[in-house]
Design a protein around this motif. Structure first.
Motif, PDB file in Angstrom:
ATOM      1  N   HIS A   1       0.867  -1.177   0.000  1.00 33.24           N
ATOM      2  CA  HIS A   1       0.000   0.000   0.000  1.00 33.24           C
ATOM      3  C   HIS A   1       0.901   1.224   0.000  1.00 33.24           C
ATOM      4  N   PRO A   2       0.813   2.070  -1.013  1.00 35.58           N
ATOM      5  CA  PRO A   2       1.781   3.161  -1.173  1.00 35.58           C
ATOM      6  C   PRO A   2       1.903   4.076   0.038  1.00 35.58           C
ATOM      7  N   GLU A   3       0.846   4.211   0.837  1.00 38.50           N
ATOM      8  CA  GLU A   3       0.873   5.166   1.945  1.00 38.50           C
ATOM      9  C   GLU A   3       1.876   4.814   3.030  1.00 38.50           C
ATOM     10  N   ILE A   4       2.334   3.557   3.094  1.00 36.60           N
ATOM     11  CA  ILE A   4       3.293   3.227   4.158  1.00 36.60           C
ATOM     12  C   ILE A   4       4.702   3.688   3.815  1.00 36.60           C
ATOM     13  N   LEU A   5       4.931   4.078   2.581  1.00 35.25           N
ATOM     14  CA  LEU A   5       6.289   4.436   2.171  1.00 35.25           C
ATOM     15  C   LEU A   5       6.725   5.794   2.692  1.00 35.25           C
ATOM     16  N   GLY A   6       5.774   6.635   3.083  1.00 33.49           N
ATOM     17  CA  GLY A   6       6.144   7.929   3.627  1.00 33.49           C
ATOM     18  C   GLY A   6       6.645   8.879   2.551  1.00 33.49           C
ATOM     19  N   LYS A   7       7.036  10.069   2.991  1.00 29.93           N
ATOM     20  CA  LYS A   7       7.526  11.075   2.053  1.00 29.93           C
ATOM     21  C   LYS A   7       8.834  10.601   1.415  1.00 29.93           C
ATOM     22  N   HIS A   8       8.934  10.782   0.112  1.00 27.89           N
ATOM     23  CA  HIS A   8      10.135  10.441  -0.643  1.00 27.89           C
ATOM     24  C   HIS A   8      10.484   8.952  -0.533  1.00 27.89           C
ATOM     25  N   GLY A   9       9.480   8.130  -0.185  1.00 30.57           N
ATOM     26  CA  GLY A   9       9.696   6.689  -0.135  1.00 30.57           C
ATOM     27  C   GLY A   9      10.479   6.208   1.067  1.00 30.57           C
ATOM     28  N   THR A  10      10.632   7.057   2.071  1.00 30.77           N
ATOM     29  CA  THR A  10      11.441   6.678   3.235  1.00 30.77           C
ATOM     30  C   THR A  10      10.573   6.076   4.338  1.00 30.77           C
ATOM     31  N   MET A  11      11.155   5.145   5.078  1.00 28.15           N
ATOM     32  CA  MET A  11      10.496   4.494   6.201  1.00 28.15           C
ATOM     33  C   MET A  11      11.517   4.323   7.320  1.00 28.15           C
ATOM     34  N   ARG A  12      11.021   3.905   8.471  1.00 27.52           N
ATOM     35  CA  ARG A  12      11.934   3.550   9.565  1.00 27.52           C
ATOM     36  C   ARG A  12      11.985   2.031   9.641  1.00 27.52           C
ATOM     37  N   ILE A  13      13.136   1.490   9.305  1.00 24.61           N
ATOM     38  CA  ILE A  13      13.342   0.047   9.228  1.00 24.61           C
ATOM     39  C   ILE A  13      14.586  -0.299  10.041  1.00 24.61           C
TER      40      ILE A  13
END
Length: 409
Positions: free
Chosen positions: A286-298
């Motif tokens: 789901h695209p919304e989990i990618l956050g701004k500029h495609g960044t996430m906390r992993i």
């Protein structure tokens, strides 16, 4: 003897799966208690059962052995001692020891056959079922205040969450919400007492008594050496780290745990509601989990040289997947094609919640037609199942299935 549990990937050919056919527990939902029991609406039982049967038959048609939770529990309660212990544990977990009806309810349940007992525990016990002359407490007499001694468990058809297979072992999960905490007790009795599992070395990587919650919908087996776990509304960082430690210390093949933060809200309940693996290098998202500029906390958790867990942080999901799976390319297939409206609508109806039954072969809900067509365009075989009532519980085919055995890749 062949070990009864083997799950070393999300996509290995599925051979055995655990389901729960929706039953009376669904009909015991009422508008006043939907929020308490984690539902948004009341499914129509005859139709949800037909849809679930279609799902089970779709799996059987592909050679999958389908086991039913309710049947395994009945078969596990094969001595009077196990039956009594099960009833006592279930009543304590249901707070019957606090509300004062413990002995009445224990006797009531033990007079039943195993099938009746299991069905009753799952569907809930109404105050009206106990004769008035056996009621000795005020709360028992005020039936209009709350009708149940023991709440129904309508979420049981989502067998993915209370327990999960990892390698040759299982997590028997400490669930987050009160409405679901009792569900993992069924798997405890199956693993400890059912003839199919007794006598085998089955590690329990985390058990239901741990103080912090974790649920199976957040646990994705990416490979024999790597598991992804969502830091979500239902799974805590503490439980994820505890599970990692147990996996690293107890001769598991798991070398890396990839902890992925997702928004903590009902629409994004578990990691598998926004992200699932469908082929060797293909994933729904789901695209919304990618956050701004495609960044996430992993976070990547590994076993350090001194025995302590070593944690490193990343921010790009695609790069992390290529790293841990040793792949040169990763394909992320967006739910609803990434369209603002279609993605939101189909994610709400679990468009990203696919059940892979072999590499490149998935089961999905028919209602998510945009996502399904996009999967086909990416070379995925899509087996659609009807979902008008199943989807009301806010869970898809992966949520409704606990793989017990997959062929290794």
């Amino acid at each position: 003897m062949k070990h009864p549990i083997n799950v070393t990937s999300e996509i290995g050919e599925l051979k055995t799966v655990l389901l729960k056919r929706p039953g009376k527990e669904v009909e015991n939902l009422t508008p006043d208690f939907l929020e308490r029991l984690l539902f948004d609406d009341i499914p129509y039982l005859p139709t949800i059962q037909k849809e679930h049967d279609y799902f089970a038959n779709a799996l059987r048609n592909r050679g999958v052995e389908v086991l039913y939770l309710e049947t395994l529990v009945c078969e596990a309660l094969h001595t009077p001692e196990i039956r009594e212990q099960f009833v006592e544990e279930m009543l304590i977990a249901s707070k019957a020891n606090i509300n004062g009806a413990f002995n009445q309810l224990k006797n009531y349940l033990l007079e039943m056959t195993n099938q009746q007992l299991v069905d009753k525990v799952m569907s809930g016990i109404l105050k009206s079922e106990i004769p008035s002359n056996q009621k000795t407490h005020l709360y028992e007499l005020t039936e209009d205040f709350y009708p149940f001694y023991i709440d129904p468990m309508p979420n049981l058809y989502f067998t993915r969450d209370p327990a999960a297979s990892i390698g040759n072992g299982v997590t028997i999960n400490p669930m987050k919400r009160t409405a679901r905490k009792r569900e993992s007790l069924f798997m405890k009795y199956i693993i400890n007492h059912h003839p199919r599992f007794v006598g085998h070395d089955i590690p329990v990587w985390i058990d239901r008594d741990y103080n912090f919650s974790i649920e199976g919908g957040d646990q994705l087996i990416l490979s024999k050496e790597t598991i992804a776990i969502g830091i979500s509304d239902r799974s805590t960082a503490q439980a994820i780290e505890k599970l990692a430690v147990n996996l690293f210390e107890n001769n598991s093949t798991i070398k890396k745990v990839v902890a992925i933060e997702i928004p903590k809200c009902r629409a994004f309940m578990h990691l598998d509601t926004v992200f699932t693996m469908v082929d060797f290098n293909k994933f729904t998202i789901h695209p919304e989990i990618l956050g701004k500029h495609g960044t996430m906390r992993i976070y990547i958790l590994e076993n350090g040289s001194d025995g302590a867990v070593q944690i490193t942080e990343r921010n790009n999901l695609k790069e992390v997947l290529m790293e841990v799976l040793d792949l040169e390319e990763i394909v992320l297939i967006p739910c609803g094609g990434g369209d603002q409206i279609a993605a939101s609508r189909e994610q709400w109806n679990d468009g990203s919640n696919t059940l892979a039954i072999a590499p490149g072969v998935v089961v999905t809900y028919d209602r998510n037609f945009v996502s399904n067509e996009l999967l086909r365009q990416h070379g995925i075989e899509v087996i659609e199942i009807p979902s008008s009532e199943l989807s009301r519980g806010r869970g898809g085919p992966r949520c409704m299935s606990m793989p017990i055995y997959r062929e290794d890749l």
